[in-house]
Design a protein around this motif. Structure first.
Motif, PDB file in Angstrom:
ATOM      1  N   GLY A 202      33.806  32.292  42.358  1.00 52.39           N
ATOM      2  CA  GLY A 202      34.996  32.465  41.532  1.00 52.39           C
ATOM      3  C   GLY A 202      34.813  33.453  40.401  1.00 52.39           C
ATOM      4  O   GLY A 202      35.732  33.696  39.617  1.00 52.39           O
ATOM      5  N   ASP A 203      33.633  34.051  40.301  1.00 51.69           N
ATOM      6  CA  ASP A 203      33.332  35.010  39.231  1.00 51.69           C
ATOM      7  C   ASP A 203      33.746  36.401  39.674  1.00 51.69           C
ATOM      8  O   ASP A 203      33.070  37.050  40.469  1.00 51.69           O
ATOM      9  CB  ASP A 203      31.836  34.972  38.917  1.00 51.69           C
ATOM     10  CG  ASP A 203      31.479  35.832  37.708  1.00 51.69           C
ATOM     11  OD1 ASP A 203      32.334  36.616  37.245  1.00 51.69           O
ATOM     12  OD2 ASP A 203      30.334  35.720  37.219  1.00 51.69           O
ATOM     13  N   ILE A 204      34.851  36.887  39.149  1.00 52.24           N
ATOM     14  CA  ILE A 204      35.408  38.164  39.599  1.00 52.24           C
ATOM     15  C   ILE A 204      34.555  39.352  39.181  1.00 52.24           C
ATOM     16  O   ILE A 204      34.621  40.428  39.787  1.00 52.24           O
ATOM     17  CB  ILE A 204      36.855  38.335  39.080  1.00 52.24           C
ATOM     18  CG1 ILE A 204      37.582  39.409  39.892  1.00 52.24           C
ATOM     19  CG2 ILE A 204      36.860  38.644  37.587  1.00 52.24           C
ATOM     20  CD1 ILE A 204      39.053  39.471  39.629  1.00 52.24           C
ATOM     21  N   SER A 205      33.725  39.188  38.171  1.00 46.97           N
ATOM     22  CA  SER A 205      32.882  40.300  37.729  1.00 46.97           C
ATOM     23  C   SER A 205      31.756  40.592  38.712  1.00 46.97           C
ATOM     24  O   SER A 205      31.143  41.654  38.667  1.00 46.97           O
ATOM     25  CB  SER A 205      32.285  40.009  36.354  1.00 46.97           C
ATOM     26  OG  SER A 205      31.346  38.946  36.418  1.00 46.97           O
ATOM     27  N   LYS A 206      31.515  39.648  39.632  1.00 45.32           N
ATOM     28  CA  LYS A 206      30.411  39.813  40.574  1.00 45.32           C
ATOM     29  C   LYS A 206      30.853  39.797  42.037  1.00 45.32           C
ATOM     30  O   LYS A 206      30.085  40.163  42.916  1.00 45.32           O
ATOM     31  CB  LYS A 206      29.372  38.705  40.368  1.00 45.32           C
ATOM     32  CG  LYS A 206      28.771  38.661  38.976  1.00 45.32           C
ATOM     33  CD  LYS A 206      27.855  37.461  38.814  1.00 45.32           C
ATOM     34  CE  LYS A 206      27.295  37.378  37.403  1.00 45.32           C
ATOM     35  NZ  LYS A 206      26.461  36.154  37.205  1.00 45.32           N
ATOM     36  N   GLY A 207      32.080  39.346  42.275  1.00 43.97           N
ATOM     37  CA  GLY A 207      32.466  39.089  43.662  1.00 43.97           C
ATOM     38  C   GLY A 207      33.604  39.925  44.197  1.00 43.97           C
ATOM     39  O   GLY A 207      34.266  40.679  43.479  1.00 43.97           O
TER      40      GLY A 207
ATOM     41  N   ASP B  88      35.275  30.695  36.499  1.00 42.33           N
ATOM     42  CA  ASP B  88      35.750  31.845  35.734  1.00 42.33           C
ATOM     43  C   ASP B  88      37.190  32.149  36.141  1.00 42.33           C
ATOM     44  O   ASP B  88      37.504  32.211  37.326  1.00 42.33           O
ATOM     45  CB  ASP B  88      34.865  33.060  36.019  1.00 42.33           C
ATOM     46  CG  ASP B  88      35.392  34.314  35.348  1.00 42.33           C
ATOM     47  OD1 ASP B  88      35.309  34.402  34.115  1.00 42.33           O
ATOM     48  OD2 ASP B  88      35.897  35.199  36.062  1.00 42.33           O
ATOM     49  N   ASN B  89      38.080  32.327  35.151  1.00 45.66           N
ATOM     50  CA  ASN B  89      39.486  32.588  35.458  1.00 45.66           C
ATOM     51  C   ASN B  89      39.980  33.930  34.936  1.00 45.66           C
ATOM     52  O   ASN B  89      41.184  34.167  34.849  1.00 45.66           O
ATOM     53  CB  ASN B  89      40.364  31.466  34.865  1.00 45.66           C
ATOM     54  CG  ASN B  89      40.185  30.151  35.601  1.00 45.66           C
ATOM     55  OD1 ASN B  89      40.285  30.097  36.819  1.00 45.66           O
ATOM     56  ND2 ASN B  89      39.893  29.090  34.863  1.00 45.66           N
ATOM     57  N   LYS B  90      39.067  34.809  34.598  1.00 44.47           N
ATOM     58  CA  LYS B  90      39.482  36.107  34.082  1.00 44.47           C
ATOM     59  C   LYS B  90      40.175  36.931  35.175  1.00 44.47           C
ATOM     60  O   LYS B  90      39.820  36.864  36.347  1.00 44.47           O
ATOM     61  CB  LYS B  90      38.270  36.876  33.556  1.00 44.47           C
ATOM     62  CG  LYS B  90      37.700  36.324  32.258  1.00 44.47           C
ATOM     63  CD  LYS B  90      36.533  37.180  31.782  1.00 44.47           C
ATOM     64  CE  LYS B  90      35.955  36.644  30.474  1.00 44.47           C
ATOM     65  NZ  LYS B  90      34.795  37.451  30.016  1.00 44.47           N
ATOM     66  N   GLU B  91      41.151  37.710  34.749  1.00 39.72           N
ATOM     67  CA  GLU B  91      41.854  38.628  35.653  1.00 39.72           C
ATOM     68  C   GLU B  91      41.737  40.039  35.101  1.00 39.72           C
ATOM     69  O   GLU B  91      41.695  40.246  33.891  1.00 39.72           O
ATOM     70  CB  GLU B  91      43.331  38.246  35.778  1.00 39.72           C
ATOM     71  CG  GLU B  91      43.588  36.875  36.378  1.00 39.72           C
ATOM     72  CD  GLU B  91      43.402  36.857  37.885  1.00 39.72           C
ATOM     73  OE1 GLU B  91      43.184  37.953  38.461  1.00 39.72           O
ATOM     74  OE2 GLU B  91      43.476  35.769  38.481  1.00 39.72           O
ATOM     75  N   TYR B  92      41.694  41.019  35.995  1.00 43.45           N
ATOM     76  CA  TYR B  92      41.612  42.424  35.599  1.00 43.45           C
ATOM     77  C   TYR B  92      42.598  43.242  36.419  1.00 43.45           C
ATOM     78  O   TYR B  92      42.953  42.859  37.542  1.00 43.45           O
ATOM     79  CB  TYR B  92      40.195  42.961  35.833  1.00 43.45           C
ATOM     80  CG  TYR B  92      39.138  42.298  34.983  1.00 43.45           C
ATOM     81  CD1 TYR B  92      38.851  42.752  33.699  1.00 43.45           C
ATOM     82  CD2 TYR B  92      38.415  41.202  35.474  1.00 43.45           C
ATOM     83  CE1 TYR B  92      37.874  42.132  32.923  1.00 43.45           C
ATOM     84  CE2 TYR B  92      37.454  40.577  34.703  1.00 43.45           C
ATOM     85  CZ  TYR B  92      37.183  41.051  33.427  1.00 43.45           C
ATOM     86  OH  TYR B  92      36.222  40.444  32.653  1.00 43.45           O
TER      87      TYR B  92
ATOM     88  N   VAL C  45      30.326  26.434  44.933  1.00 48.96           N
ATOM     89  CA  VAL C  45      31.004  27.600  45.500  1.00 48.96           C
ATOM     90  C   VAL C  45      32.014  28.166  44.508  1.00 48.96           C
ATOM     91  O   VAL C  45      32.140  29.385  44.361  1.00 48.96           O
ATOM     92  CB  VAL C  45      31.695  27.222  46.828  1.00 48.96           C
ATOM     93  CG1 VAL C  45      32.554  28.377  47.329  1.00 48.96           C
ATOM     94  CG2 VAL C  45      30.655  26.849  47.877  1.00 48.96           C
ATOM     95  N   GLY C  46      32.724  27.285  43.804  1.00 46.37           N
ATOM     96  CA  GLY C  46      33.694  27.745  42.817  1.00 46.37           C
ATOM     97  C   GLY C  46      33.042  28.542  41.705  1.00 46.37           C
ATOM     98  O   GLY C  46      33.557  29.579  41.274  1.00 46.37           O
ATOM     99  N   LYS C  47      31.918  28.081  41.238  1.00 44.41           N
ATOM    100  CA  LYS C  47      31.208  28.774  40.152  1.00 44.41           C
ATOM    101  C   LYS C  47      30.663  30.117  40.622  1.00 44.41           C
ATOM    102  O   LYS C  47      30.790  31.138  39.942  1.00 44.41           O
ATOM    103  CB  LYS C  47      30.067  27.913  39.630  1.00 44.41           C
ATOM    104  CG  LYS C  47      29.274  28.538  38.481  1.00 44.41           C
ATOM    105  CD  LYS C  47      28.199  27.581  37.991  1.00 44.41           C
ATOM    106  CE  LYS C  47      27.448  28.155  36.783  1.00 44.41           C
ATOM    107  NZ  LYS C  47      26.718  29.392  37.133  1.00 44.41           N
ATOM    108  N   LEU C  48      30.058  30.128  41.811  1.00 43.16           N
ATOM    109  CA  LEU C  48      29.430  31.352  42.311  1.00 43.16           C
ATOM    110  C   LEU C  48      30.452  32.367  42.799  1.00 43.16           C
ATOM    111  O   LEU C  48      30.385  33.548  42.433  1.00 43.16           O
ATOM    112  CB  LEU C  48      28.469  30.998  43.452  1.00 43.16           C
ATOM    113  CG  LEU C  48      27.721  32.175  44.087  1.00 43.16           C
ATOM    114  CD1 LEU C  48      26.784  32.823  43.072  1.00 43.16           C
ATOM    115  CD2 LEU C  48      26.946  31.710  45.317  1.00 43.16           C
TER     116      LEU C  48
END
Length: 206
Positions: free
Chosen positions: A151-156, A185-189, A146-149
């Motif tokens: 936690g991806d801000i580019s898709k969720g 993924d820990n990227k922020e935008y 769940v974290g991998k799927l």
């Protein structure tokens, strides 16, 4: 086990329920929960919780995607406005957060009027921005998935991205060695940036 059963019938956290149950309450709840079993039932389904248990409190609109993960055990509380509302960061950027909260508070007033008649009908009036509470039990591999799927801000959805990341962070504190193998993924935008602009931001702003 009595607290697990009672959870779905209240607005309270599991910790609060446990702290307020007396010995007689435990007996009464277990007796009542198993009074109407049919021949195929063994134990109340709420007692199936095991593994790593945690409560999620998050905006209902984002929870609808977390809801799709059915491995493990899950107990939902009725939807309510009593847990507050999520305010998306982009609302603050465009200066509409105050109007939004006014609208949500009006929804809360209408909800309370309906709840006096029937809480099951009242939950139909709860807006997607309201917070909901759910009790989950997952094994570590499911939390990693769940974290991998999610936690991806580019898709969720930002709402469930934050929850997925926080969940992995909490588990990492109690399982530090295992958590080294989680992929998150820990990227922020910036909140005002559309997802189509994430690639541009990565190339020019980082």
């Amino acid at each position: 086990n009595a607290a697990l059963i009672a959870f779905q019938y209240t607005d309270k956290s599991l910790k609060d329920i446990i702290n307020n149950l007396k010995d007689q309450d435990v007996k009464d709840i277990l007796d009542l929960a198993h009074t109407y079993r049919n021949s195929h039932d063994v134990l109340h389904p709420a007692i199936s919780h095991g593994g790593l248990s945690f409560e999620l409190v998050m905006g209902y609109h984002g929870y609808r995607d977390i809801f799709r993960h059915r491995k493990g055990s899950r107990t939902n509380q009725l939807l309510t406005t009593r847990l507050g509302f999520e305010t998306p960061e982009i609302f603050k950027v465009f200066g509409i957060d105050k109007q939004y909260l006014q609208d949500m508070n009006k929804c809360a007033e209408i909800y309370e009027e309906a709840r006096e008649q029937n809480p099951h009908i009242a939950e139909k009036l709860v807006p997607f921005g309201a917070n909901c509470r759910t009790l989950y039990s997952w094994q570590p591999n499911q939390i990693g998935y769940v974290g991998k799927l999610r936690g991806d801000i580019s898709k969720g959805n930002v709402a469930y991205v934050k929850v997925a990341r926080e969940l992995v962070e909490k588990v990492s504190k109690i399982m530090p060695e295992t958590s080294r193998f989680f992929r998150i993924d820990n990227k922020e935008y910036p909140p005002e940036l559309w997802k189509a602009g994430y690639g541009w931001y990565d190339k020019t702003q980082r």
